[in-house]
Design a protein around this motif. Structure first.
Motif: not given
Length: 301
Positions: A138-157
């Motif tokens: 769903s659109f909502l599932g798509h939003v949350v997946a993108k949100w979490e993927d972006e949050a995970d990038t902070i771990g690269k630091l």
């Protein structure tokens, strides 16, 4: 301890800020509104504009943790323009934080991002834990997946990342509960569809405390922020009506009717997600309002 918060003046953010200040935690906050900037001993505001890539770097001074709560409401018609805003308001702030943190000397060790149980697929019987890998189509599932993927990038630091999947937030200051209350107060309340869809909810007090708990305990990974006792839409509607001492006289509201009124956003009212709080309970977190009756007694007159 000093924490930097995005979305500090929102429904959840204001409750969390109050809790942090009560416990002697200094709060810096980022806001896109210059009229909301304050400068107190333990509470200081800094301007940013994620759309334009602007941020006041002084916001990071002595900060050891960042809590990201900012995001446009999903409770609006899902037009193409609004969909873009809903996604960008969650993703672009994290991208800006990443870019700035990668350029400066900082003391940030922990990044805690809000997320949502909307990532879990619609199901009337399955109980979802944080280990679920399937994403709701769903659109909502798509939003949350993108949100979490972006949050995970902070771990690269080299920063520890936590993601808090939030359920239906109940508060006396707005949000979902007040939308349920309005029609019931006027004798127009009724369950949606068959009413059997599970709604995994949480009292805003407990939600703020989960964020603080994850901060204090330095927990990493994904945690569901829901009451241990999710209930169906029908039972939630009945519980609110009982607390308000109002009858439920109308028949159940068919999906087709709400689709006509709300468009694609009607999905929010009919999706079923039975979500487990076991993981945070196993970490010894204690809910003040685990049961719906106790929560409603606190929130409703």
């Amino acid at each position: 301890m000093k924490v930097l918060i995005t979305g500090a003046t929102g429904l959840v953010g204001s409750e969390l800020v109050k809790l942090l200040l009560q416990n002697g935690v200094s709060v810096n906050y980022l806001t896109t509104s210059k009229s909301k900037l304050e400068n107190q001993d333990l509470y200081k505001g800094f301007y940013w504009n994620p759309q334009n890539g602007e941020i006041d770097r002084n916001a990071f001074d002595e900060v050891t943790a960042i809590i990201h709560l900012a995001g446009a409401s999903i409770a609006q018609r899902w037009t193409s323009k609004n969909k873009q805003e809903i996604i960008e308001s969650r993703v672009l702030p994290i991208r800006l934080l990443y870019n700035e943190l990668s350029k400066i000397d900082h003391s940030v060790q922990q990044f805690i991002s809000a997320s949502a149980i909307g990532i879990y697929p619609h199901d009337f019987t399955k109980v979802y834990t944080e280990d679920e890998s399937e994403i709701d189509n769903s659109f909502l599932g798509h939003v949350v997946a993108k949100w979490e993927d972006e949050a995970d990038t902070i771990g690269k630091l080299g920063i520890n990342v936590s993601k808090i999947r939030i359920g239906l937030v109940l508060s006396k200051n707005g949000g979902a509960l007040q939308e349920f209350v309005k029609p019931i107060k006027f004798g127009l309340g009724a369950p949606f569809g068959n009413g059997k869809q599970y709604q995994s909810w949480i009292h805003v007090f407990d939600l703020a405390n989960i964020f603080y708990f994850v901060l204090k305990e330095k927990l990493e990974g994904v945690y569901n922020a829901v009451s241990p006792y999710p209930i169906t839409n029908e039972d939630l509607t009945k519980a609110i009506a009982k607390q308000l001492e109002k009858p439920l006289l109308l028949p159940k509201i068919p999906k087709v009717a709400m689709k006509l009124v709300l468009g694609e956003m009607h999905y929010l009212l009919f999706v079923s997600q039975h979500v487990s709080a076991r993981k945070i309970l196993d970490k010894k977190f204690q809910f003040k309002y685990p049961a719906i009756d106790k929560a409603l007694q606190n929130l409703l007159p």
